[in-house]
Design an enzyme around this catalytic site. Structure first.
Site, PDB file in Angstrom:
ATOM      1  N   HIS A 227       0.822  -1.207   0.000  1.00 40.89           N
ATOM      2  CA  HIS A 227       0.000   0.000   0.000  1.00 40.89           C
ATOM      3  C   HIS A 227       0.857   1.258   0.000  1.00 40.89           C
ATOM      4  O   HIS A 227       0.503   2.248  -0.639  1.00 40.89           O
ATOM      5  CB  HIS A 227      -0.983   0.029   1.167  1.00 40.89           C
ATOM      6  CG  HIS A 227      -2.049   1.059   0.941  1.00 40.89           C
ATOM      7  ND1 HIS A 227      -3.137   0.831   0.126  1.00 40.89           N
ATOM      8  CD2 HIS A 227      -2.161   2.349   1.335  1.00 40.89           C
ATOM      9  CE1 HIS A 227      -3.875   1.926   0.045  1.00 40.89           C
ATOM     10  NE2 HIS A 227      -3.304   2.869   0.777  1.00 40.89           N
ATOM     11  N   TYR A 231       1.523   5.243  -2.605  1.00 35.43           N
ATOM     12  CA  TYR A 231       1.919   6.619  -2.340  1.00 35.43           C
ATOM     13  C   TYR A 231       3.272   6.947  -2.951  1.00 35.43           C
ATOM     14  O   TYR A 231       3.550   8.102  -3.284  1.00 35.43           O
ATOM     15  CB  TYR A 231       1.867   6.890  -0.829  1.00 35.43           C
ATOM     16  CG  TYR A 231       0.457   6.779  -0.338  1.00 35.43           C
ATOM     17  CD1 TYR A 231      -0.476   7.772  -0.637  1.00 35.43           C
ATOM     18  CD2 TYR A 231       0.010   5.650   0.335  1.00 35.43           C
ATOM     19  CE1 TYR A 231      -1.799   7.654  -0.253  1.00 35.43           C
ATOM     20  CE2 TYR A 231      -1.306   5.520   0.724  1.00 35.43           C
ATOM     21  CZ  TYR A 231      -2.204   6.529   0.416  1.00 35.43           C
ATOM     22  OH  TYR A 231      -3.522   6.395   0.781  1.00 35.43           O
ATOM     23  N   HIS A 378     -10.634   0.477  -9.653  1.00 35.46           N
ATOM     24  CA  HIS A 378     -10.196   1.532  -8.732  1.00 35.46           C
ATOM     25  C   HIS A 378      -8.760   1.949  -9.002  1.00 35.46           C
ATOM     26  O   HIS A 378      -8.458   3.132  -9.173  1.00 35.46           O
ATOM     27  CB  HIS A 378     -10.344   1.049  -7.286  1.00 35.46           C
ATOM     28  CG  HIS A 378      -9.525   1.830  -6.309  1.00 35.46           C
ATOM     29  ND1 HIS A 378      -9.833   3.112  -5.951  1.00 35.46           N
ATOM     30  CD2 HIS A 378      -8.386   1.502  -5.625  1.00 35.46           C
ATOM     31  CE1 HIS A 378      -8.926   3.553  -5.082  1.00 35.46           C
ATOM     32  NE2 HIS A 378      -8.044   2.596  -4.877  1.00 35.46           N
ATOM     33  N   PHE A 379      -7.841   0.980  -9.053  1.00 34.20           N
ATOM     34  CA  PHE A 379      -6.451   1.421  -9.196  1.00 34.20           C
ATOM     35  C   PHE A 379      -6.107   1.830 -10.628  1.00 34.20           C
ATOM     36  O   PHE A 379      -5.091   2.496 -10.852  1.00 34.20           O
ATOM     37  CB  PHE A 379      -5.438   0.438  -8.584  1.00 34.20           C
ATOM     38  CG  PHE A 379      -5.378  -0.941  -9.173  1.00 34.20           C
ATOM     39  CD1 PHE A 379      -4.916  -1.158 -10.449  1.00 34.20           C
ATOM     40  CD2 PHE A 379      -5.716  -2.046  -8.394  1.00 34.20           C
ATOM     41  CE1 PHE A 379      -4.817  -2.438 -10.971  1.00 34.20           C
ATOM     42  CE2 PHE A 379      -5.626  -3.328  -8.914  1.00 34.20           C
ATOM     43  CZ  PHE A 379      -5.170  -3.521 -10.202  1.00 34.20           C
ATOM     44  N   HIS A 380      -6.966   1.501 -11.589  1.00 34.79           N
ATOM     45  CA  HIS A 380      -6.754   2.079 -12.920  1.00 34.79           C
ATOM     46  C   HIS A 380      -7.146   3.562 -12.943  1.00 34.79           C
ATOM     47  O   HIS A 380      -6.678   4.313 -13.804  1.00 34.79           O
ATOM     48  CB  HIS A 380      -7.531   1.290 -13.983  1.00 34.79           C
ATOM     49  CG  HIS A 380      -6.778   0.092 -14.484  1.00 34.79           C
ATOM     50  ND1 HIS A 380      -6.808  -1.112 -13.840  1.00 34.79           N
ATOM     51  CD2 HIS A 380      -5.952  -0.067 -15.552  1.00 34.79           C
ATOM     52  CE1 HIS A 380      -6.042  -1.982 -14.494  1.00 34.79           C
ATOM     53  NE2 HIS A 380      -5.501  -1.371 -15.532  1.00 34.79           N
ATOM     54  N   ARG A 443     -11.457 -10.538 -10.065  1.00 34.95           N
ATOM     55  CA  ARG A 443     -10.228  -9.991 -10.634  1.00 34.95           C
ATOM     56  C   ARG A 443      -9.229 -11.134 -10.810  1.00 34.95           C
ATOM     57  O   ARG A 443      -9.454 -12.255 -10.343  1.00 34.95           O
ATOM     58  CB  ARG A 443      -9.643  -8.917  -9.710  1.00 34.95           C
ATOM     59  CG  ARG A 443      -9.235  -9.439  -8.351  1.00 34.95           C
ATOM     60  CD  ARG A 443      -8.786  -8.346  -7.404  1.00 34.95           C
ATOM     61  NE  ARG A 443      -7.557  -7.700  -7.831  1.00 34.95           N
ATOM     62  CZ  ARG A 443      -6.732  -7.017  -7.024  1.00 34.95           C
ATOM     63  NH1 ARG A 443      -7.016  -6.894  -5.736  1.00 34.95           N
ATOM     64  NH2 ARG A 443      -5.643  -6.456  -7.478  1.00 34.95           N
ATOM     65  N   ARG A 444      -8.130 -10.855 -11.490  1.00 34.63           N
ATOM     66  CA  ARG A 444      -7.031 -11.816 -11.678  1.00 34.63           C
ATOM     67  C   ARG A 444      -7.504 -13.113 -12.345  1.00 34.63           C
ATOM     68  O   ARG A 444      -6.925 -14.171 -12.094  1.00 34.63           O
ATOM     69  CB  ARG A 444      -6.379 -12.192 -10.345  1.00 34.63           C
ATOM     70  CG  ARG A 444      -5.835 -11.064  -9.490  1.00 34.63           C
ATOM     71  CD  ARG A 444      -5.071 -11.668  -8.309  1.00 34.63           C
ATOM     72  NE  ARG A 444      -4.536 -10.684  -7.397  1.00 34.63           N
ATOM     73  CZ  ARG A 444      -5.071 -10.364  -6.222  1.00 34.63           C
ATOM     74  NH1 ARG A 444      -6.198 -10.946  -5.828  1.00 34.63           N
ATOM     75  NH2 ARG A 444      -4.512  -9.480  -5.442  1.00 34.63           N
TER      76      ARG A 444
END
Length: 553
Positions: A227, A231, A378-380, A443-444
């Site tokens: 995580h 950042y 989300h992370f895209h 996912r995956r």
């Protein structure tokens, strides 16, 4: 309150080092982007990979090259140039550390990539045990991490040299260099988790020195790193927003102290939050999961500080240019300048992306979307749009600055067009991922009809939409790579600016404690010990015999 009194032109030797990193980053963009395109084609159910190429092989290429290699290499190229520009030219020894780090990272990347291409390491971006890769893959990842430590040390040493040379002058350290040091310190602390996991668990396990591995421990150590990695990707984008964008639009940095405080808050809150990725996993007491969820929500504070600072700066500049009324200032911003417009599109994506992150980290709502393709959507938004578009916007002035060329009007316009394409493609693809995730799409996972289950058929329209969005995104990647090649080798010779903003006259005085790294590092270590000591002792004390390795491809 100028920040420009210490600025120098980046030495050509430092520029060469920075560009070496940037070249590798954009090669990773091409290969990782192609792998992503193949993924969405396969998941649509309308395309089959050629014989000999596996879906999970392609997924691993996409995740590792874009999630780890594109980001790390571009960030280091940008940070090297930023430190050289604001703290002065690197010494020969500091630059040598940069080159040693670069070659360790590059050799490690090549080693890991070869293993994936040989189908010996299709263990996905998270390289979770008990999936077992070839030992060369783990060694390659180790070299990437160690190389980043060596290169980052060179950047920190140059900043420390500036502070020593200016001791007693009463000057603040250069804001951009300060931010680079914060990001490197966070990276060093975070990568200790994955380094311990790889060196003491996964590498000996893959070499056959130990038969079994503690899966819960390896995942906890991964997410201790995983995580904070988010950042590490985002903070360079924030550097561009805080320091570069004000100069680009002709404004000033809203507040030096607010910028430094937000970075220090990211430093102390970014690491002790990884367990919120493991809310559904056994072996970790619910109390500690809850504590890390609370710490995760603390990270929202510096994000909101950043949003406030950005839009305050935009409004001040817009009103200087004659903007009237409630939103008249908004029209006055330089929307045709790719150096501003492309990162701004990334900023906008962070609004829905950040909201989705709050859902992901919520103890109850996480149960609905955990391990669904919602998380991928989300992370895209947060990384593949917010961070990456900001990198691209920075590249449009950084590359010509380092190569002695210029961003022509046609390339500028092409950059804006690529950002619009990216926004359209990502809106289609990410929205489809979010909706499909809400109705259970995993996912995956490779394409499957799950034995004719109706639910699996319900996902197919959204998987086709992902392929449409992914295709538009790949077209944008090709355009961006064309711009990069032109700026590196073929654009007209010229003098591009390395824009570094000055602080607004009303920005206030920066408290000395915001530059006292010892205090903040003590707080960080204390939070990490508080958040992880008991959970890790519990995992080790109560661990089952461990798992043998599996190769399911």
């Amino acid at each position: 309150m100028s920040l420009n009194n210490n600025l120098t032109k980046v030495d050509r030797r430092d520029a060469k080092l920075a560009m070496a990193h940037i070249y590798v980053a954009f090669i990773a963009l091409l290969l990782g982007g192609l792998a992503g395109l193949l993924q969405v084609f396969v998941r649509s159910g309308q395309f089959t990979l050629p014989a000999g190429i596996g879906y999970y092989q392609v997924l691993t290429v996409h995740g590792v090259l874009l999630g780890l290699i594109l980001t790390t290499f571009f960030i280091f190229g940008f940070q090297i140039a930023s430190v050289s520009r604001t703290s002065g030219t690197f010494s020969d020894g500091q630059r040598r550390l940069g080159w040693i780090g670069f070659w360790l990272m590059t050799i490690g990347t090549a080693a890991a990539a070869v293993m994936v291409l040989l189908n010996e390491a299709s263990v996905l971006y998270t390289f979770y045990a008990p999936l077992k890769a070839h030992w060369i893959f783990y060694l390659g990842l180790t070299l990437v991490v160690v190389g980043s430590w060596v290169g980052g040390a060179g950047q920190i040493l140059r900043y420390a040299q500036w502070r020593k040379e200016n001791k007693g002058s009463g000057q603040r350290s250069p804001l951009l260099s300060f931010m680079v040091v914060v990001n490197n310190l966070m990276w060093f602390v975070a990568t200790l988790g994955v380094a311990v996991s790889v060196l003491f668990q996964l590498l000996p396990w893959s070499l056959g020195f130990i038969e079994r591995v503690d899966v819960a421990l390896s995942r906890t150590l991964f997410w201790y790193f995983g995580h904070a990695l988010v950042y590490f990707w985002l903070l360079p984008a924030y550097m561009v927003w805080y320091v570069i964008i004000p100069k680009v639009i002709g404004g000033k940095i809203f507040s030096d102290s607010l910028a430094r405080l937000s970075f220090m808050l990211f430093l102390i809150f970014s690491v002790p939050v990884g367990i919120h990725h493991q809310l559904t996993e056994p072996g970790i007491d619910g109390t500690w999961k809850f504590i890390q969820v609370v710490l995760t929500f603390a990270v929202i504070v510096p994000s909101l500080m950043t949003a406030f600072s950005m839009f305050a700066m935009f409004e001040l500049r817009g009103r200087e240019l004659g903007g009237k009324g409630l939103f008249g200032w908004f029209k006055k911003l330089p929307w045709k300048d790719a150096r501003f417009f492309v990162p701004f599109v990334g900023m906008l994506a962070f609004i829905p992306g950040g909201a989705g992150g709050i859902i992901n980290a919520s103890y109850q709502m996480n149960q609905l979307i955990h391990n669904t393709i919602w998380v991928t959507g989300h992370f895209h938004l947060t990384i593949a749009t917010t961070a990456v578009l900001t990198y691209f916007g920075a590249a449009f002035w950084l590359i010509p600055y380092l190569t002695g060329r210029t961003l022509t009007k046609s390339l500028n316009n092409l950059g804006n067009f690529a950002a619009i394409l990216w926004a359209v493609g990502m809106t289609i693809m990410s929205s489809a991922m979010h909706i499909a995730g809400l109705i259970g799409a995993p996912r995956r996972s490779d394409y499957s009809e799950y034995g004719g289950a109706q639910q699996a058929y319900d996902w197919i329209p959204y998987q086709i939409a992902q392929a449409v969005g992914g295709t538009i995104l790949f077209i944008a990647i090709i355009i961006i790579l064309y711009i990069v090649v032109k700026l590196a080798w073929f654009a007209p010779k010229g003098e591009e600016e390395f824009p570094v903003g000055e602080v607004h006259e009303n920005g206030g005085t920066t408290p000395a404690i915001l530059e006292n790294f010892k205090v903040w590092l003590v707080i960080l270590v204390a939070l990490i010990l508080f958040a992880y000591t008991i959970p890790i002792i519990d995992i080790i004390s109560n661990s089952p015999p461990g798992s043998k390795g599996y190769k399911l491809w």
